[in-house]
Design a protein around this motif. Structure first.
Motif, PDB file in Angstrom:
ATOM      1  N   UNK A   1       0.839  -1.200   0.000  1.00  0.00           N
ATOM      2  CA  UNK A   1       0.000   0.000   0.000  1.00  0.00           C
ATOM      3  C   UNK A   1       0.873   1.248   0.000  1.00  0.00           C
ATOM      4  N   UNK A   2       0.280   2.345  -0.500  1.00  0.00           N
ATOM      5  CA  UNK A   2       1.045   3.588  -0.633  1.00  0.00           C
ATOM      6  C   UNK A   2       1.486   4.158   0.712  1.00  0.00           C
ATOM      7  N   UNK A   3       0.669   4.140   1.784  1.00  0.00           N
ATOM      8  CA  UNK A   3       1.151   4.633   3.084  1.00  0.00           C
ATOM      9  C   UNK A   3       2.380   3.879   3.591  1.00  0.00           C
ATOM     10  N   UNK A   4       2.400   2.556   3.420  1.00  0.00           N
ATOM     11  CA  UNK A   4       3.561   1.772   3.856  1.00  0.00           C
ATOM     12  C   UNK A   4       4.780   2.110   2.993  1.00  0.00           C
ATOM     13  N   UNK A   5       4.533   2.342   1.717  1.00  0.00           N
ATOM     14  CA  UNK A   5       5.628   2.691   0.817  1.00  0.00           C
ATOM     15  C   UNK A   5       6.244   4.031   1.213  1.00  0.00           C
ATOM     16  N   UNK A   6       5.406   4.995   1.548  1.00  0.00           N
ATOM     17  CA  UNK A   6       5.907   6.297   1.977  1.00  0.00           C
ATOM     18  C   UNK A   6       6.653   6.201   3.297  1.00  0.00           C
ATOM     19  N   UNK A   7       6.174   5.326   4.178  1.00  0.00           N
ATOM     20  CA  UNK A   7       6.841   5.139   5.468  1.00  0.00           C
ATOM     21  C   UNK A   7       8.238   4.561   5.270  1.00  0.00           C
TER      22      UNK A   7
END
Length: 317
Positions: free
Chosen positions: A2-8
Protein backbone atom coordinates in the motif's frame (compact mmCIF):
# COMPACT_ATOMS: atom_id res chain seq x y z
CA UNK A 1 2.35 -2.85 -1.00
CA UNK A 2 0.00 0.00 0.00
CA UNK A 3 1.04 3.59 -0.63
CA UNK A 4 1.15 4.63 3.08
CA UNK A 5 3.56 1.77 3.86
CA UNK A 6 5.63 2.69 0.82
CA UNK A 7 5.91 6.30 1.98
CA UNK A 8 6.84 5.14 5.47
CA UNK A 9 9.66 3.01 4.08
CA UNK A 10 10.79 5.91 1.88
CA UNK A 11 10.97 8.19 4.92
CA UNK A 12 13.21 5.61 6.58
CA UNK A 13 15.64 5.84 3.64
CA UNK A 14 14.70 2.66 1.79
CA UNK A 15 16.07 3.19 -1.74
CA UNK A 16 13.62 0.81 -3.43
CA UNK A 17 10.70 2.59 -1.78
CA UNK A 18 12.03 6.01 -2.83
CA UNK A 19 12.41 4.83 -6.44
CA UNK A 20 8.89 3.40 -6.39
CA UNK A 21 7.46 6.71 -5.18
CA UNK A 22 9.40 8.66 -7.84
CA UNK A 23 8.21 6.26 -10.56
CA UNK A 24 4.64 6.65 -9.35
CA UNK A 25 4.88 10.45 -9.51
CA UNK A 26 6.51 10.42 -12.96
CA UNK A 27 4.30 7.73 -14.44
CA UNK A 28 2.08 10.25 -16.24
CA UNK A 29 5.15 11.68 -18.00
CA UNK A 30 6.34 8.23 -19.12
CA UNK A 31 9.58 8.65 -17.20
CA UNK A 32 11.19 5.78 -15.31
CA UNK A 33 13.65 6.24 -12.46
CA UNK A 34 16.57 4.24 -11.15
CA UNK A 35 18.58 5.15 -8.07
CA UNK A 36 21.69 4.21 -6.17
CA UNK A 37 23.06 5.51 -2.87
CA UNK A 38 26.66 6.71 -2.79
CA UNK A 39 27.69 7.75 0.71
CA UNK A 40 25.14 10.48 1.64
CA UNK A 41 24.18 11.29 -1.95
CA UNK A 42 21.26 9.69 -3.75
CA UNK A 43 21.95 9.40 -7.49
CA UNK A 44 18.76 9.22 -9.56
CA UNK A 45 18.69 8.35 -13.27
CA UNK A 46 15.57 9.48 -15.17
CA UNK A 47 14.95 7.87 -18.54
CA UNK A 48 12.27 8.36 -21.19
CA UNK A 49 11.63 8.06 -24.92
CA UNK A 50 12.38 11.78 -25.08
CA UNK A 51 14.85 13.71 -22.95
CA UNK A 52 13.07 14.24 -19.59
CA UNK A 53 12.10 17.83 -18.93
CA UNK A 54 14.68 19.08 -16.43
CA UNK A 55 13.00 21.84 -14.43
CA UNK A 56 9.72 20.08 -13.64
CA UNK A 57 11.42 16.73 -12.93
CA UNK A 58 13.97 18.24 -10.54
CA UNK A 59 11.28 20.32 -8.85
CA UNK A 60 9.11 17.24 -8.33
CA UNK A 61 11.99 15.27 -6.76
CA UNK A 62 12.93 18.29 -4.63
CA UNK A 63 9.40 18.52 -3.21
CA UNK A 64 9.35 14.78 -2.56
CA UNK A 65 12.66 14.86 -0.68
CA UNK A 66 11.55 17.83 1.40
CA UNK A 67 8.41 15.92 2.38
CA UNK A 68 10.32 12.73 3.17
CA UNK A 69 12.99 14.51 5.29
CA UNK A 70 15.43 11.60 5.15
CA UNK A 71 18.12 12.39 7.74
CA UNK A 72 20.76 10.14 6.14
CA UNK A 73 20.64 11.98 2.80
CA UNK A 74 22.53 15.23 2.30
CA UNK A 75 22.19 15.67 -1.45
CA UNK A 76 20.57 14.27 -4.58
CA UNK A 77 22.24 14.05 -7.98
CA UNK A 78 19.76 13.74 -10.85
CA UNK A 79 20.56 12.58 -14.38
CA UNK A 80 18.20 13.03 -17.31
CA UNK A 81 18.71 10.71 -20.29
CA UNK A 82 16.91 9.64 -23.40
CA UNK A 83 16.60 5.86 -23.74
CA UNK A 84 19.40 4.64 -25.97
CA UNK A 85 21.82 7.47 -25.19
CA UNK A 86 25.08 6.39 -23.58
CA UNK A 87 25.56 9.51 -21.46
CA UNK A 88 23.20 11.81 -19.58
CA UNK A 89 21.65 14.72 -21.48
CA UNK A 90 21.60 16.87 -18.35
CA UNK A 91 22.67 16.69 -14.69
CA UNK A 92 21.25 18.60 -11.75
CA UNK A 93 21.87 18.69 -7.99
CA UNK A 94 19.73 19.17 -4.90
CA UNK A 95 21.48 20.06 -1.64
CA UNK A 96 18.96 18.88 0.92
CA UNK A 97 20.49 20.54 3.99
CA UNK A 98 20.21 23.98 2.42
CA UNK A 99 16.81 23.19 0.89
CA UNK A 100 15.37 22.25 4.30
CA UNK A 101 16.67 25.48 5.83
CA UNK A 102 15.19 27.53 2.99
CA UNK A 103 11.86 25.71 3.24
CA UNK A 104 11.73 26.35 6.98
CA UNK A 105 12.54 30.02 6.49
CA UNK A 106 9.90 30.43 3.79
CA UNK A 107 7.27 28.67 5.89
CA UNK A 108 8.04 30.95 8.86
CA UNK A 109 7.59 33.98 6.63
CA UNK A 110 4.43 32.63 5.02
CA UNK A 111 2.55 31.93 8.27
CA UNK A 112 1.68 35.59 8.77
CA UNK A 113 -2.14 35.83 8.85
CA UNK A 114 -3.83 37.70 6.03
CA UNK A 115 -5.54 40.00 8.51
CA UNK A 116 -2.16 41.20 9.79
CA UNK A 117 -0.99 41.89 6.26
CA UNK A 118 -4.10 43.97 5.64
CA UNK A 119 -3.48 45.93 8.86
CA UNK A 120 0.07 46.68 7.78
CA UNK A 121 -1.19 47.92 4.39
CA UNK A 122 -3.70 50.17 6.13
CA UNK A 123 -1.08 51.58 8.48
CA UNK A 124 1.49 52.13 5.72
CA UNK A 125 -0.11 53.10 2.37
CA UNK A 126 1.52 51.92 -0.83
CA UNK A 127 1.95 55.48 -2.17
CA UNK A 128 4.35 56.23 0.70
CA UNK A 129 7.75 54.45 0.34
CA UNK A 130 8.25 51.61 2.80
CA UNK A 131 11.18 51.71 5.26
CA UNK A 132 13.18 49.36 3.03
CA UNK A 133 12.83 51.82 0.13
CA UNK A 134 14.05 54.69 2.32
CA UNK A 135 16.90 52.53 3.58
CA UNK A 136 18.07 51.75 0.05
CA UNK A 137 17.76 55.38 -1.00
CA UNK A 138 19.78 56.61 1.99
CA UNK A 139 22.44 53.86 1.98
CA UNK A 140 22.81 52.34 -1.48
CA UNK A 141 22.53 55.50 -3.57
CA UNK A 142 25.29 57.48 -1.75
CA UNK A 143 27.45 54.34 -1.83
CA UNK A 144 26.92 53.98 -5.57
CA UNK A 145 27.65 57.66 -6.15
CA UNK A 146 30.94 57.54 -4.21
CA UNK A 147 31.97 54.30 -5.90
CA UNK A 148 31.01 55.61 -9.33
CA UNK A 149 33.01 58.80 -8.79
CA UNK A 150 36.12 56.95 -7.60
CA UNK A 151 35.74 54.38 -10.36
CA UNK A 152 35.47 57.00 -13.11
CA UNK A 153 38.41 58.98 -11.74
CA UNK A 154 40.59 55.86 -11.80
CA UNK A 155 39.38 54.30 -15.05
CA UNK A 156 39.05 57.69 -16.74
CA UNK A 157 42.63 58.66 -15.93
CA UNK A 158 44.09 55.39 -17.20
CA UNK A 159 41.65 55.21 -20.10
CA UNK A 160 42.55 58.68 -21.37
CA UNK A 161 46.27 58.11 -20.77
CA UNK A 162 46.45 54.72 -22.49
CA UNK A 163 44.14 55.86 -25.28
CA UNK A 164 46.41 58.86 -25.96
CA UNK A 165 49.54 56.71 -25.89
CA UNK A 166 48.19 53.96 -28.14
CA UNK A 167 45.93 56.26 -30.17
CA UNK A 168 43.07 53.76 -29.81
CA UNK A 169 39.61 54.92 -28.80
CA UNK A 170 38.62 51.34 -27.88
CA UNK A 171 40.70 51.58 -24.69
CA UNK A 172 38.81 54.67 -23.55
CA UNK A 173 35.46 52.99 -24.28
CA UNK A 174 36.58 49.92 -22.31
CA UNK A 175 37.62 52.15 -19.40
CA UNK A 176 34.19 53.82 -19.38
CA UNK A 177 32.46 50.41 -19.40
CA UNK A 178 34.63 49.26 -16.48
CA UNK A 179 33.83 52.47 -14.64
CA UNK A 180 30.11 51.73 -14.98
CA UNK A 181 30.39 48.03 -14.07
CA UNK A 182 32.54 48.50 -10.95
CA UNK A 183 29.75 50.02 -8.75
CA UNK A 184 27.26 47.50 -10.16
CA UNK A 185 29.34 44.53 -9.03
CA UNK A 186 30.23 46.18 -5.71
CA UNK A 187 26.55 46.58 -4.78
CA UNK A 188 25.82 43.07 -6.09
CA UNK A 189 28.52 41.49 -3.92
CA UNK A 190 27.45 43.50 -0.85
CA UNK A 191 23.85 42.37 -1.38
CA UNK A 192 25.02 38.79 -1.93
CA UNK A 193 27.04 38.92 1.30
CA UNK A 194 24.03 39.93 3.38
CA UNK A 195 21.58 37.46 1.83
CA UNK A 196 24.17 34.70 2.35
CA UNK A 197 24.73 35.86 5.92
CA UNK A 198 21.03 35.74 6.78
CA UNK A 199 20.26 32.87 4.33
CA UNK A 200 17.46 34.84 2.72
CA UNK A 201 17.78 33.45 -0.81
CA UNK A 202 18.34 30.10 -2.46
CA UNK A 203 21.16 30.14 -4.99
CA UNK A 204 20.76 28.03 -8.10
CA UNK A 205 23.03 25.02 -8.17
CA UNK A 206 23.98 25.75 -11.79
CA UNK A 207 25.02 29.34 -11.09
CA UNK A 208 28.80 30.03 -10.90
CA UNK A 209 29.98 30.43 -7.31
CA UNK A 210 32.23 33.39 -8.10
CA UNK A 211 29.31 35.44 -9.45
CA UNK A 212 26.57 36.99 -7.30
CA UNK A 213 23.06 35.66 -8.09
CA UNK A 214 20.72 37.38 -10.52
CA UNK A 215 18.80 39.18 -7.75
CA UNK A 216 22.02 40.71 -6.43
CA UNK A 217 23.12 41.74 -9.93
CA UNK A 218 19.73 43.36 -10.39
CA UNK A 219 20.20 45.32 -7.14
CA UNK A 220 23.50 46.67 -8.45
CA UNK A 221 22.07 47.52 -11.87
CA UNK A 222 18.91 49.14 -10.48
CA UNK A 223 20.94 51.18 -7.97
CA UNK A 224 22.79 52.83 -10.87
CA UNK A 225 19.52 53.40 -12.72
CA UNK A 226 17.98 55.00 -9.61
CA UNK A 227 21.06 57.16 -9.12
CA UNK A 228 20.93 58.50 -12.68
CA UNK A 229 17.15 59.05 -12.77
CA UNK A 230 16.93 60.71 -9.34
CA UNK A 231 19.92 62.94 -10.11
CA UNK A 232 18.42 63.90 -13.48
CA UNK A 233 15.06 64.69 -11.86
CA UNK A 234 16.76 66.87 -9.23
CA UNK A 235 18.65 68.80 -11.91
CA UNK A 236 15.46 69.36 -13.93
CA UNK A 237 13.64 70.70 -10.86
CA UNK A 238 16.49 73.03 -9.85
CA UNK A 239 17.49 74.13 -13.36
CA UNK A 240 15.34 77.31 -13.36
CA UNK A 241 17.18 78.52 -10.23
CA UNK A 242 20.66 78.33 -11.74
CA UNK A 243 21.99 81.89 -12.39
CA UNK A 244 23.52 80.82 -15.70
CA UNK A 245 20.02 81.02 -17.18
CA UNK A 246 19.97 84.75 -16.40
CA UNK A 247 22.90 85.45 -18.77
CA UNK A 248 22.00 87.18 -22.01
CA UNK A 249 23.46 86.44 -25.42
CA UNK A 250 25.99 89.28 -25.26
CA UNK A 251 27.40 88.01 -21.95
CA UNK A 252 27.72 84.51 -23.37
CA UNK A 253 29.56 85.82 -26.42
CA UNK A 254 31.92 87.87 -24.24
CA UNK A 255 32.53 84.80 -22.07
CA UNK A 256 31.37 86.69 -18.99
CA UNK A 257 28.56 84.25 -18.26
CA UNK A 258 31.01 81.87 -16.62
CA UNK A 259 32.32 84.69 -14.42
CA UNK A 260 28.81 85.61 -13.34
CA UNK A 261 28.10 81.97 -12.59
CA UNK A 262 31.21 81.67 -10.44
CA UNK A 263 30.35 84.85 -8.53
CA UNK A 264 26.66 84.24 -7.97
CA UNK A 265 26.28 80.48 -7.92
CA UNK A 266 27.36 80.18 -4.29
CA UNK A 267 25.14 83.13 -3.31
CA UNK A 268 22.14 81.51 -4.97
CA UNK A 269 22.77 78.18 -3.31
CA UNK A 270 23.37 79.74 0.10
CA UNK A 271 20.38 82.05 -0.18
CA UNK A 272 17.81 79.54 -1.33
CA UNK A 273 19.31 76.41 0.30
CA UNK A 274 19.49 74.74 -3.08
CA UNK A 275 22.01 72.18 -1.81
CA UNK A 276 19.58 70.92 0.84
CA UNK A 277 16.61 71.08 -1.52
CA UNK A 278 18.47 69.20 -4.25
CA UNK A 279 19.60 66.47 -1.84
CA UNK A 280 16.04 66.14 -0.50
CA UNK A 281 14.55 65.82 -3.99
CA UNK A 282 17.27 63.32 -4.88
CA UNK A 283 16.60 61.04 -1.88
CA UNK A 284 12.79 61.25 -2.16
CA UNK A 285 12.91 60.41 -5.87
CA UNK A 286 15.23 57.46 -5.19
CA UNK A 287 12.90 56.17 -2.46
CA UNK A 288 9.88 56.32 -4.78
CA UNK A 289 11.80 54.54 -7.55
CA UNK A 290 12.65 51.73 -5.13
CA UNK A 291 9.04 51.67 -3.96
CA UNK A 292 7.85 51.31 -7.56
CA UNK A 293 10.29 48.45 -8.13
CA UNK A 294 9.11 46.70 -4.94
CA UNK A 295 5.42 47.04 -5.81
CA UNK A 296 6.10 45.75 -9.33
CA UNK A 297 7.87 42.65 -7.96
CA UNK A 298 5.17 42.00 -5.37
CA UNK A 299 2.01 42.62 -7.39
CA UNK A 300 2.70 42.51 -11.12
CA UNK A 301 5.62 40.10 -11.52
CA UNK A 302 3.66 37.10 -10.11
CA UNK A 303 0.80 37.93 -12.51
CA UNK A 304 3.21 38.03 -15.45
CA UNK A 305 4.74 34.70 -14.43
CA UNK A 306 1.29 33.18 -14.02
CA UNK A 307 0.22 34.48 -17.43
CA UNK A 308 3.36 33.06 -19.07
CA UNK A 309 2.86 29.72 -17.32
CA UNK A 310 -0.77 29.49 -18.45
CA UNK A 311 0.23 30.44 -22.00
CA UNK A 312 2.89 27.70 -22.11
CA UNK A 313 0.42 25.15 -20.79
CA UNK A 314 -2.15 26.10 -23.45
CA UNK A 315 0.49 25.75 -26.17
CA UNK A 316 1.36 22.26 -24.96
CA UNK A 317 -2.31 21.29 -25.02
Amino acid sequence: MTQPKLLELAKQGDIKAIVSVINYLLKSKNITAKAVLRYECLEVMLESDQVPEQISSVDLIRKLMLNLRIASLKSVKIYGKKIGHKSADWIDYIYLTQEVKNAKHNSDVAVAPESKQKKVRKIWPAWLPYPLSWFKALILIPLVMVTLTVSFIFTGFWGITLSAITNRIEILILAIVLGVLAPLFLIAYVHYFFISLFKMQRISNNWPLYLPPINSLWEGFYAEVVLCLSLLFSIIILLPFFPILKCNEQEIVLNSCSLLTQQYLRLYFDKYYLDEIGATIWIITAAYLYQAEYLFRQHYLPKIKSFRSNSSKQRKL
